[in-house]
Design a protein around this motif. Structure first.
Motif, PDB file in Angstrom:
ATOM      1  N   VAL A 197       0.877  -1.170   0.000  1.00 51.38           N
ATOM      2  CA  VAL A 197       0.000   0.000   0.000  1.00 51.38           C
ATOM      3  C   VAL A 197       0.917   1.223   0.000  1.00 51.38           C
ATOM      4  CG1 VAL A 197      -1.787   1.274   1.212  1.00 51.38           C
ATOM      5  CG2 VAL A 197      -1.836  -1.222   1.202  1.00 51.38           C
ATOM      6  N   LYS A 198       0.965   1.904  -1.134  1.00 51.82           N
ATOM      7  CA  LYS A 198       1.909   3.010  -1.331  1.00 51.82           C
ATOM      8  C   LYS A 198       1.180   4.335  -1.169  1.00 51.82           C
ATOM      9  CE  LYS A 198       4.876   4.937  -4.965  1.00 51.82           C
ATOM     10  NZ  LYS A 198       4.202   6.249  -5.078  1.00 51.82           N
ATOM     11  N   ASN A 220       6.073  -6.645  -6.705  1.00 49.52           N
ATOM     12  CA  ASN A 220       4.877  -6.806  -5.871  1.00 49.52           C
ATOM     13  C   ASN A 220       3.780  -5.830  -6.295  1.00 49.52           C
ATOM     14  OD1 ASN A 220       5.547  -8.893  -3.955  1.00 49.52           O
ATOM     15  ND2 ASN A 220       7.027  -7.481  -3.061  1.00 49.52           N
ATOM     16  N   PRO A 221       2.506  -6.256  -6.235  1.00 50.26           N
ATOM     17  CA  PRO A 221       1.402  -5.375  -6.627  1.00 50.26           C
ATOM     18  C   PRO A 221       1.240  -4.202  -5.666  1.00 50.26           C
ATOM     19  CG  PRO A 221       0.558  -7.392  -5.649  1.00 50.26           C
ATOM     20  CD  PRO A 221       2.034  -7.588  -5.807  1.00 50.26           C
ATOM     21  N   ILE A 222       0.727  -3.093  -6.201  1.00 48.25           N
ATOM     22  CA  ILE A 222       0.621  -1.847  -5.434  1.00 48.25           C
ATOM     23  C   ILE A 222      -0.825  -1.365  -5.418  1.00 48.25           C
ATOM     24  CG2 ILE A 222       1.348   0.567  -5.306  1.00 48.25           C
ATOM     25  CD1 ILE A 222       3.860  -0.227  -6.856  1.00 48.25           C
ATOM     26  N   ILE A 223      -1.309  -1.026  -4.240  1.00 45.24           N
ATOM     27  CA  ILE A 223      -2.522  -0.235  -4.088  1.00 45.24           C
ATOM     28  C   ILE A 223      -2.064   1.180  -3.739  1.00 45.24           C
ATOM     29  CG2 ILE A 223      -4.620   0.139  -2.741  1.00 45.24           C
ATOM     30  CD1 ILE A 223      -4.765  -2.855  -2.281  1.00 45.24           C
ATOM     31  N   MET A 224      -2.332   2.127  -4.616  1.00 44.93           N
ATOM     32  CA  MET A 224      -1.843   3.480  -4.389  1.00 44.93           C
ATOM     33  C   MET A 224      -2.893   4.308  -3.664  1.00 44.93           C
ATOM     34  SD  MET A 224       0.113   6.005  -6.998  1.00 44.93           S
ATOM     35  CE  MET A 224      -0.895   7.430  -7.262  1.00 44.93           C
ATOM     36  N   VAL A 225      -2.495   4.901  -2.554  1.00 46.78           N
ATOM     37  CA  VAL A 225      -3.380   5.708  -1.726  1.00 46.78           C
ATOM     38  C   VAL A 225      -2.891   7.151  -1.755  1.00 46.78           C
ATOM     39  CG1 VAL A 225      -4.256   6.098   0.603  1.00 46.78           C
ATOM     40  CG2 VAL A 225      -3.964   3.761  -0.235  1.00 46.78           C
ATOM     41  N   VAL A 286       0.552  -7.210   4.485  1.00 49.58           N
ATOM     42  CA  VAL A 286       0.345  -5.902   3.864  1.00 49.58           C
ATOM     43  C   VAL A 286       1.379  -4.931   4.425  1.00 49.58           C
ATOM     44  CG1 VAL A 286      -1.290  -4.024   3.481  1.00 49.58           C
ATOM     45  CG2 VAL A 286      -2.118  -6.387   3.631  1.00 49.58           C
ATOM     46  N   TYR A 287       2.111  -4.270   3.534  1.00 46.98           N
ATOM     47  CA  TYR A 287       3.161  -3.336   3.936  1.00 46.98           C
ATOM     48  C   TYR A 287       2.770  -1.925   3.512  1.00 46.98           C
ATOM     49  CZ  TYR A 287       5.992  -7.488   4.720  1.00 46.98           C
ATOM     50  OH  TYR A 287       6.457  -8.691   5.180  1.00 46.98           O
ATOM     51  N   ILE A 288       2.752  -1.009   4.487  1.00 43.08           N
ATOM     52  CA  ILE A 288       2.425   0.394   4.220  1.00 43.08           C
ATOM     53  C   ILE A 288       3.731   1.130   3.951  1.00 43.08           C
ATOM     54  CG2 ILE A 288       1.182   2.413   5.031  1.00 43.08           C
ATOM     55  CD1 ILE A 288      -0.535  -0.108   4.848  1.00 43.08           C
ATOM     56  N   LEU A 289       3.862   1.674   2.745  1.00 39.95           N
ATOM     57  CA  LEU A 289       5.124   2.261   2.313  1.00 39.95           C
ATOM     58  C   LEU A 289       4.890   3.668   1.792  1.00 39.95           C
ATOM     59  CD1 LEU A 289       8.102   1.288   2.040  1.00 39.95           C
ATOM     60  CD2 LEU A 289       7.589   0.755  -0.344  1.00 39.95           C
TER      61      LEU A 289
END
Length: 546
Positions: A197-198, A220-225, A286-289
Motif C-alpha cells: 500500500v503506497k 509486488n502489486p501496489i494499491i496506491m493511496v 500488507v506493507y504500508i510504504l
C-alpha cells in the motif's frame, strides 16, 4: 544379588504386550520406536552427528507456520540488534555472554509499538529508551509489548525530536540512524511476496511519489493511496483529480492495481482501501510504504478505526497504534500490527527519506509550518488590488515564498499570473528584482519565514537556481504547474499565447518539477479535459476510487 548371564522370564500377565501374532507386530513396532528414540538421543549428544538433527524446535506447519511477515520482522530485529551490539563493541564496552546472546537472538527483541525501535534501558538519548524501573517491571510481567519509548512519548506531546541523521540542518540530539540505513531496512521487500500500500501526498505529489519504488518492492502489486485530499481548494472536482492522478501514475509504469483518494482526518475513502486490501491480500502480509511524513501512521490509525467497528482484532490493535508526528523519521523500524480477523498482518514501515524535499533542509521547529492544517487557498500575483505589477505585468519582479523560495520573472506576457498553493503559514512577497537581494538579507527570519528562530543562523540560503522556459498553448487552461518538492506548487496561467522565462531559487538539495496543471478549485472542472482512450487502454488503466 547379581543376575549375571541368566535370563529373566516374566509371567505372562506382566508382559508389556500379549504374545499373539498380531500383537507381536505391535511389540516389534514398539521396540523399533524405542530403539529410534534411543538413537536420536545418542546422536543429539554426539558432536559427529550434530548436523543430522536440528537443535531447535520445528517452526510449525499449516496455520501454525510463521508467515513471511514474521520471518521478515525477525530478520529486521536480528539485524537491528546485531548492529547495536557491534556499535557497543566498537565503543569498547564490555558485554557478558548472556548480554551478547540476548542481543543476537531476534526472538528476545521487543520493539516500541510507537516507532518500531528495539526497547532498551541503557542509553537515555537513543531510540527505544525506557526508564529502567519501568522496563524491569514490564519485563517481569511480560508486558514489554505494551510499552512506548521515551522519544515516542515526547513526540506524541508535540516535541520535535529527530532520530535520522542528515535530515535538516539540525543535530536533533543524537543521530541514531542514517537515511541510507532506513532505506536498507526496506530492501527485503524485493524478495517478499507481499501486498504494497503506497502512500502519496496530494499536496506534494511529485516530491512524495518515490520514483525509485521498484528498487524497494520489486514486482509486488501496489494499491496506491493518495492522502490529504481534504486539503485541496474548495470546489475541486474529485473526478478530475482522480483522472489526473491516474494519468500521472501510468507514466511511472508500475504494477498499480487501483488508486484511492483519501483523507485520514475525515476518513474519506478509507473504507474503499480496506475493501481493496481484503480482496487483494490473498494470504499475503500488507506493507504500508511511503516517503517520510507522507502520513503512513495517520492512515493506519484511520484504517484501524474503520475496521474496529466490525472486527474485534482491529479494535484491540488500536490500543497500541503507531505514533504520529510532524518529524520525518517518526517510525524507525517495522511495526507489526495484528489487524485482520482470521490472520494476516499490517506492517508500518519506516518512511523513505528523500533529500530533495523541504523537510530535509529546515530546522525541527519549522517542520509544522510546512504541513497545511486546512484546505489550500491559492495566492495569486499580481492581484487586482492595485499591485505595482498589475499594469506592467510580472516581468522584472521577484516573488518570495516565505524564506524558502524565490522566483525571478525574467520575461512574461502582461496577462501572466502565478497562483501559489501551499501552507498558509508561508506568505508571498513581491519586490523588483533589483531590490531582491537586499530585501532577502534583511527579511529572512522576520518577514520571510521559515526559517525562524535559531534556524536562521544555520540557514544556508537559496543556492540552487533552476531556469524555466514555459510556452503557452492558449488561455483556456493553465500552462503548467511548477512543483516545489516538500512544499506545494505554483500554477502558471493567464495568457493566450507566448513565452515565459523564470529563475526559481531554492535550497541546494530541493528539487523543482514542471508538470501538467492539477485541476483544482471550481475553475479546474471547467478547463480539464478527459483523454479519449481505446478499449485496450481502459482495461490496462488502474481504476480510481473516492
Amino acid at each position: 544379588m547379581a543376575i549375571g548371564a541368566q535370563s529373566l522370564v516374566l509371567p505372562r500377565h506382566l508382559l508389556p504386550f500379549p504374545s499373539s501374532s498380531s500383537d507381536q507386530r505391535s511389540s516389534d513396532s514398539f521396540s523399533t520406536r524405542r530403539s529410534l528414540s534411543i538413537s536420536c538421543k545418542t546422536s543429539s549428544s554426539s558432536s559427529s552427528s550434530s548436523s543430522i538433527l536440528p537443535d531447535v524446535e520445528p517452526e510449525g506447519r499449516g496455520a501454525a507456520a510463521p508467515t513471511r511477515g514474521d520471518r521478515f520482522l525477525e530478520r529486521q530485529h536480528a539485524k537491528s540488534a546485531a548492529e547495536q551490539a557491534l556499535k557497543k563493541e566498537a565503543a569498547g564496552r564490555k558485554k557478558t555472554k548472556k548480554t551478547s546472546a540476548v542481543a543476537v537472538d531476534s526472538s528476545s527483541v521487543t520493539c516500541c509499538y510507537g516507532c518500531g525501535s528495539p526497547l532498551q534501558k541503557i542509553e537515555a538519548d537513543a531510540p527505544g529508551y525506557v526508564d529502567p524501573e519501568t522496563y524491569d517491571l514490564k519485563e517481569r510481567h511480560r508486558q514489554l509489548k505494551t510499552v512506548i519509548c521515551q522519544r515516542c512519548h515526547l513526540l506524541s506531546h508535540g516535541h520535535m525530536i529527530t532520530a535520522v541523521g542528515g535530515v535538516g540542518g539540525y543535530s536533533g540530539g543524537k543521530q541514531f540512524v542514517t537515511a541510507e540505513e532506513l532505506r536498507e531496512r526496506l530492501s527485503h521487500l524485493r524478495k517478499e511476496k507481499a501486498l504494497i500500500v503506497k502512500l502519496v501526498d496530494i499536496v506534494d505529489f511529485n516530491g512524495s511519489f518515490l520514483s525509485r519504488i521498484r528498487d524497494l518492492i520489486g514486482s509486488n502489486p501496489i494499491i496506491m493511496v493518495v492522502t490529504k485530499v481534504d486539503l485541496l481548494p474548495k470546489g475541486t472536482d474529485m473526478n478530475c483529480i482522480g483522472d489526473w492522478v491516474v494519468e500521472a501514475t501510468m507514466k511511472k509504469k508500475l504494477n498499480v492495481i487501483s488508486v484511492h483518494l483519501t483523507s485520514s482526518k475525515s476518513l474519506v475513502g478509507i473504507a474503499g482501501v480496506i475493501s481493496e486490501v481484503q480482496k487483494e491480500k490473498k494470504g499475503r502480509d500488507v506493507y504500508i510504504l511511503g516517503s517520510a511524513n507522507v502520513g503512513k501512521s495517520a492512515f493506519i490509525n484511520a484504517m484501524l478505526k474503520m475496521m474496529s467497528y466490525k472486527d474485534p482484532v482491529a479494535a484491540a490493535a488500536r490500543k497500541y497504534k503507531p505514533v504520529q508526528s510532524a518529524v520525518p523519521g517518526t517510525t524507525l523500524g517495522p511495526i507489526e500490527i495484528e489487524a485482520f480477523h482470521g490472520g494476516g498482518k499490517i506492517f508500518d514501515m519506516p518512511g523513505v527519506h528523500l533529500h530533495h524535499r523541504q523537510a530535509a533542509v529546515v530546522q525541527a521547529e519549522d517542520l509544522p509550518l510546512l504541513a497545511p492544517r486546512s484546505y489550500l487557498r491559492g495566492q495569486t500575483f499580481p492581484t487586482s488590488r492595485g499591485d505595482v505589477a498589475a499594469a506592467a505585468g510580472l516581468t522584472g519582479f521577484s516573488l518570495f515564498w516565505g524564506g524558502l523560495i524565490r522566483i525571478d520573472i525574467l520575461q512574461a506576457p502582461p496577462q501572466a499570473r502565478l497562483t501559489f498553493y501551499g501552507p498558509r503559514a508561508l506568505k508571498v512577497n513581491m519586490v523588483p528584482i533589483a531590490e531582491a537581494d537586499d530585501f532577502y538579507q534583511r527579511g529572512v527570519g522576520s518577514v520571510l519565514t521559515p526559517p525562524t528562530g535559531g534556524g536562521v543562523d544555520s540557514w544556508q540560503g537559496l543556492q540552487s537556481e533552476r531556469c524555466l522556459q514555459i510556452r503557452y498553448a492558449g488561455a483556456e487552461r493553465p500552462a503548467c504547474d511548477v512543483a516545489i518538492s516538500g512544499l506545494g506548487w505554483v500554477t502558471v496561467e493567464g495568457v493566450e499565447e507566448g513565452e515565459m522565462k523564470m529563475a526559481v531559487w531554492v535550497a541546494k538539495p530541493v528539487e523543482v518539477f514542471t508538470r501538467a496543471p492539477m485541476p483544482v478549485g471550481g475553475a479546474g472542472r471547467e478547463w480539464y479535459e478527459f483523454r479519449d482512450m481505446t478499449e485496450e487502454e481502459e482495461e490496462s488503466r488502474p481504476r480510481w476510487y473516492f
